[in-house]
Design a protein around this motif. Structure first.
Motif: not given
Length: 451
Positions: A336-346
């Motif tokens: 969860h933490e990683a996908v949110v971070e990657m989503g925000e990066m994109l």
């Protein structure tokens, strides 16, 4: 930018040597190299950020499945009479504990959530045909229900004389309150004109667009409004978000174990809550075989000669997740933490937004694509997805969100990105760079993908 996704993968196992494991049987957590080895069969040329569609299966569980297959092929009669029933009962018992059900009899193993939906909706159809539900009574479902479930509604409920009422959901969505409000309105519509809502079908994590639905709150509303039964279609849930049968309180609940719990395809469980009134006890598997009438769990455990190995490797899957720090709970948290971070990066890279706040995401998140790509239809989204796969080696599903009346310049294309233990930050950079290259090249869907 530091590779926090890579770091999290290493955090799964960084306590080598000095760490005293909580589980005495484990001397250390799985290492990054072991994770790479477990998923070494993946195509390394592809940024695979679509775990949500088909899941993944590590090598150790594939090996366990192969052992079961050989065990059957070596002596099928011995396997049938001595191994199959006890093996499936062991899997059901583990699932019962994973989802906090009261009794193993509440857990049946089926092929997938689509099969489970057919079982529940077939039961609803019988209720209409046999007069327990009145013609015109309502089955409620979310507008973003999975396509196969919508087809099952058509095949079972509508043909039996029931009405289907859809709950329109906003997207992008900003809060659970928006979902609750629309759900209440749909319930009111369903209970109008002398009709009653007999069954509510609620997603736990919608597929496309993906949003975590406040199921406990919606089920409570159903109870208050006198809805007879609630079925939660939670194809993505186990291994992806919190799953607790006693807390959720549904009558029926299904989830796949081949999406986020590392089992091979295909295996799902269907939970049927024990009811003193007997409601739900007459559910049957749509494939009728010799065990018909012996209860859904027994019927589902034998539907004729076939490969049952995927249903027998749940112990191996539990063993695999327990190699990670925190077990499946730790995996869910880090994903969860990683996908949110990657989503925000994109989203930051493209000047767009996420489709929902972080608390409404699990291990998947919707990310807006640059509006200049001109995604104007479902076919545009599908063709662009194919372009990303074939030309850039990126596997990610895309969603077309039609503009509402009066909207100008809105984001009409979203990507659903997933994060699983095998993913690395470079997978998401590859996707970012592919989209940036399309934008720099002046690509638009309207101009044609061949242009």
């Amino acid at each position: 930018m530091s590779s926090t996704t890579d770091n999290r993968i290493h955090q799964n196992n960084h306590h080598n040597g000095s760490h005293v494991a909580k589980k005495p049987k484990l001397s250390s957590h799985i290492t990054a190299s072991e994770i790479e080895s477990e998923f070494g069969h993946h195509d390394t040329s592809v940024a695979r950020i679509n775990n949500g569609s088909f899941g993944c299966c590590p090598a150790s569980i594939i090996a366990a499945q192969h052992r079961w297959q050989l065990r059957y092929l070596r002596q099928p009669d011995h396997f049938y009479f001595n191994d199959l029933k006890t093996g499936i009962l062991q899997s059901r018992t583990l699932i019962k504990d994973l989802v906090n059900a009261d009794h193993v009899d509440e857990i049946s193993i089926v092929d997938n959530a689509t099969t489970a939906a057919a079982i529940v909706l077939q039961h609803a159809a019988w209720n209409f045909r046999e007069g327990r539900f009145q013609k015109g009574d309502v089955v409620l479902m979310l507008h973003y229900a999975y396509g196969a479930v919508k087809k099952s509604m058509e095949a079972y409920v509508t043909r039996a004389g029931g009405n289907v009422v859809e709950v329109p959901l906003p997207f992008p969505v900003n809060s659970n309150d928006e979902i609750v409000s629309e759900f209440r309105k749909a319930l009111e519509r369903g209970n109008s004109n002398g009709n009653r809502v007999r069954l509510a079908v609620i997603d736990h994590v919608t597929s496309m667009p993906c949003v975590v639905i406040p199921v406990k709150e919606l089920i409570q509303i159903c109870r208050e409004e006198g809805v007879d039964q609630v079925f939660v279609d939670a194809a993505h849930s186990i291994g992806c978000t919190d799953v607790d049968m006693k807390e959720i309180g549904a009558d029926f609940y299904t989830s796949n174990l081949h999406k986020w719990f590392f089992c091979p395809p295909s295996i799902a469980f269907l939970y049927t809550r024990r009811n003193p009134k007997g409601s739900g006890s007459d559910l049957h598997h749509p494939v009728v075989s010799h065990e018909y009438g012996n209860g859904l769990a027994v019927e589902s455990a034998w539907i004729g000669t076939r490969d049952y190995s995927a249903q027998l490797v749940v112990p191996a899957a539990v063993e695999f997740v327990n190699r990670f720090e925190g077990g499946i709970e730790g995996i869910k948290k880090r994903n969860h933490e990683a996908v949110v971070e990657m989503g925000e990066m994109l989203a930051n890279a493209w000047g767009t937004r996420l489709g929902s706040p972080a608390h409404m995401c699990a291990s998947m998140v919707m990310v807006g694509l640059p509006a200049c790509l001109g995604i104007g239809s479902d076919s545009d989204a599908l063709e662009l997805r194919t372009q990303l796969r074939d030309a850039f080696g990126v596997e990610v599903p895309l969603y077309y969100r039609p503009p509402r009346e009066g909207e100008v310049g809105v984001i009409t294309g979203y990507a659903r990105i997933s994060h699983q233990v095998y993913n690395k930050v470079d997978d998401y950079y590859k996707f970012r760079d592919a989209v940036n290259q399309l934008v720099q090249n002046g690509f638009t869907c309207a101009a044609g993908l061949s242009g």
